[in-house]
Design an enzyme around this catalytic site. Structure first.
Site, PDB file in Angstrom:
ATOM      1  N   TYR A 282      -2.405  -1.369  10.365  1.00 37.55           N
ATOM      2  CA  TYR A 282      -2.326  -1.464   8.905  1.00 37.55           C
ATOM      3  C   TYR A 282      -0.989  -0.919   8.406  1.00 37.55           C
ATOM      4  CZ  TYR A 282      -4.001  -1.091   4.036  1.00 37.55           C
ATOM      5  OH  TYR A 282      -4.162  -1.216   2.682  1.00 37.55           O
TER       6      TYR A 282
ATOM      7  N   SER B 282       0.862  -1.180   0.000  1.00 38.30           N
ATOM      8  CA  SER B 282       0.000   0.000   0.000  1.00 38.30           C
ATOM      9  C   SER B 282       0.898   1.230   0.000  1.00 38.30           C
ATOM     10  CB  SER B 282      -0.848  -0.012   1.285  1.00 38.30           C
ATOM     11  OG  SER B 282      -1.468   1.243   1.491  1.00 38.30           O
TER      12      SER B 282
HETATM   13  P1  NAD Z   1     -11.438  -6.241  -0.408  1.00 40.61           P
HETATM   14  O1  NAD Z   1     -12.054  -6.192   0.954  1.00 40.61           O
HETATM   15  O2  NAD Z   1     -12.282  -6.006  -1.610  1.00 40.61           O
HETATM   16  O3  NAD Z   1     -10.671  -7.640  -0.592  1.00 40.61           O
HETATM   17  C1  NAD Z   1     -10.001  -8.275   0.452  1.00 40.61           C
HETATM   18  C2  NAD Z   1      -9.928  -9.743   0.152  1.00 40.61           C
HETATM   19  O4  NAD Z   1      -9.275 -10.392   1.257  1.00 40.61           O
HETATM   20  C3  NAD Z   1     -11.305 -10.389   0.004  1.00 40.61           C
HETATM   21  O5  NAD Z   1     -11.274 -11.383  -0.990  1.00 40.61           O
HETATM   22  C4  NAD Z   1     -11.523 -11.026   1.377  1.00 40.61           C
HETATM   23  O6  NAD Z   1     -12.408 -12.140   1.339  1.00 40.61           O
HETATM   24  C5  NAD Z   1     -10.100 -11.471   1.680  1.00 40.61           C
HETATM   25  N1  NAD Z   1      -9.886 -11.762   3.096  1.00 40.61           N
HETATM   26  C6  NAD Z   1     -10.121 -10.972   4.179  1.00 40.61           C
HETATM   27  N2  NAD Z   1      -9.830 -11.654   5.310  1.00 40.61           N
HETATM   28  C7  NAD Z   1      -9.400 -12.883   4.931  1.00 40.61           C
HETATM   29  C8  NAD Z   1      -8.965 -14.039   5.622  1.00 40.61           C
HETATM   30  N3  NAD Z   1      -8.916 -14.094   6.973  1.00 40.61           N
HETATM   31  N4  NAD Z   1      -8.604 -15.137   4.913  1.00 40.61           N
HETATM   32  C9  NAD Z   1      -8.666 -15.121   3.547  1.00 40.61           C
HETATM   33  N5  NAD Z   1      -9.068 -14.051   2.841  1.00 40.61           N
HETATM   34  C10 NAD Z   1      -9.441 -12.951   3.524  1.00 40.61           C
HETATM   35  O7  NAD Z   1     -10.224  -5.188  -0.348  1.00 40.61           O
HETATM   36  P2  NAD Z   1      -9.263  -4.606  -1.499  1.00 40.61           P
HETATM   37  O8  NAD Z   1      -9.463  -3.148  -1.475  1.00 40.61           O
HETATM   38  O9  NAD Z   1      -9.384  -5.350  -2.763  1.00 40.61           O
HETATM   39  O10 NAD Z   1      -7.820  -4.911  -0.827  1.00 40.61           O
HETATM   40  C11 NAD Z   1      -6.969  -5.958  -1.265  1.00 40.61           C
HETATM   41  C12 NAD Z   1      -5.541  -5.653  -0.802  1.00 40.61           C
HETATM   42  O11 NAD Z   1      -5.108  -4.425  -1.371  1.00 40.61           O
HETATM   43  C13 NAD Z   1      -5.390  -5.507   0.705  1.00 40.61           C
HETATM   44  O12 NAD Z   1      -4.172  -6.077   1.133  1.00 40.61           O
HETATM   45  C14 NAD Z   1      -5.360  -4.005   0.899  1.00 40.61           C
HETATM   46  O13 NAD Z   1      -4.667  -3.630   2.053  1.00 40.61           O
HETATM   47  C15 NAD Z   1      -4.625  -3.569  -0.360  1.00 40.61           C
HETATM   48  N6  NAD Z   1      -4.861  -2.172  -0.736  1.00 40.61           N
HETATM   49  C16 NAD Z   1      -6.109  -1.723  -1.075  1.00 40.61           C
HETATM   50  C17 NAD Z   1      -6.279  -0.387  -1.446  1.00 40.61           C
HETATM   51  C18 NAD Z   1      -7.611   0.178  -1.882  1.00 40.61           C
HETATM   52  O14 NAD Z   1      -7.730   1.390  -2.042  1.00 40.61           O
HETATM   53  N7  NAD Z   1      -8.632  -0.614  -2.124  1.00 40.61           N
HETATM   54  C19 NAD Z   1      -5.180   0.472  -1.437  1.00 40.61           C
HETATM   55  C20 NAD Z   1      -3.922  -0.034  -1.068  1.00 40.61           C
HETATM   56  C21 NAD Z   1      -3.774  -1.362  -0.721  1.00 40.61           C
END
Ligand code: NAD
Length: 274
Positions: free
Chosen positions: A169, A156
């Protein structure tokens, strides 16, 4: 004649045919975008994450129908080392190989340090950081066997800078950049690379769900929420897309990226240039 190229077309070169990719947390958002991009490039994919079984089944079938690749699913809980070990063992047993590992599963909790629930700290460290240690240590033997591997950690912008109220985080995401560097150094002579992608705000269902609530809470329009609240730190004032992150993951998985290892690459519209 200039024919505009869609992002999907860039991954349609099928450069990853014959490869097997496991993407943690790929039942929604960025992980699903990455899984679809890897599948579009020809890789068989293993999905993982939480969600309703029927919906996950439909997602899996859609990938098979859209890209003509194999797609399976593991319900492993990324907070549980034993489930992670079972998922990696089952993947290698069923597919006979594991070429691309994307550590993407992640959760968030926002609270001031003194009020930060201890169990939330433990859960975020387990899912956002320790799970990548476990998947990586268990996947490396299969990669070493083939002299090829790609480990891609979804970190991130918060792996590079901090923000208040996100102690767990930010700590976990900074930690995964350290893990990325060590993994890269230990595998550098073996055809294996390990890199971190550091997105700023990416448009996912999770982000969409916040917009209307924030608009109501602040008494401002959706556009103002996006520009002045969510994208306050993001100079280009647009969300990155899951397709952009997916295309980058495909590139890092190809032979063209063989010399790129140990980096933390921001995809943040200039956020960390501040
Ligand atoms: P999201 O909530 O849409 O997806 C998260 C995924 O992780 C889902 O498939 C969920 O089922 C899975 N998950 C959660 N807990 C779990 C567990 N205990 N076991 C297995 N799977 C589990 O979120 P996203 O926005 O797609 O985020 C995905 C990654 O990207 C994360 O690591 C997040 O920190 C990172 N990220 C997101 C953003 C953003 O703006 N969306 C920005 C920077 C980084």
């Amino acid at each position: 004649m200039n024919i505009p190229i869609k992002l999907q077309d860039q991954t349609a070169a099928r450069t990853l045919v014959g490869k097997v990719a496991l993407v943690t947390g790929s039942t929604s958002g960025i992980g699903l975008g990455i899984a679809r991009a890897l599948a579009a490039a020809g890789a068989d994919v293993v999905l993982n994450g939480l969600g309703a079984p029927e919906e996950i089944g439909r997602t899996r079938e859609q990938i098979v129908a859209d890209f003509g690749v194999g797609a399976s699913y593991s319900p492993a809980d990324m907070s549980k080392p034993k489930s992670i070990a079972e998922m990696i063992a089952a993947t290698v047993a069923q597919a006979g190989r594991l070429d691309i590992l994307v550590n993407n599963a992640g959760i968030q909790h926002v609270a001031p340090l003194e009020q930060f629930p201890v169990e939330k700290w433990d859960q975020i460290l387990a899912i956002n950081l320790s799970s990548a240690f476990h998947t990586t240590r268990l996947a490396l033997p299969a990669m070493r066997q083939n002299g090829f591997g790609r480990v891609i950690n979804i970190a991130s912008a918060h792996a590079l800078v901090g923000s208040p109220f996100k102690a767990a985080y930010v700590a976990a995401k900074h930690g995964i950049v350290g893990l990325t560097k060590v993994t890269a150094l230990e595998t550098a002579e073996e055809g294996i690379t390990c890199n971190a992608i550091c997105p700023g705000y990416v448009y996912t269902p999770l982000v969409e769900a916040q917009i209307d609530g924030q608009a109501k809470a602040h008494g401002i329009s959706r556009d103002q929420v996006i520009r002045d609240v969510l994208l306050a730190q993001q100079p280009n004032k647009r969300f990155a897309t899951v397709e952009e992150i997916g295309s980058l993951a495909v590139f890092l998985s190809t032979d063209a990226a063989a010399s790129i290892t140990g980096i933390a690459l921001p995809v943040d519209g200039g956020w960390t240039a501040h």
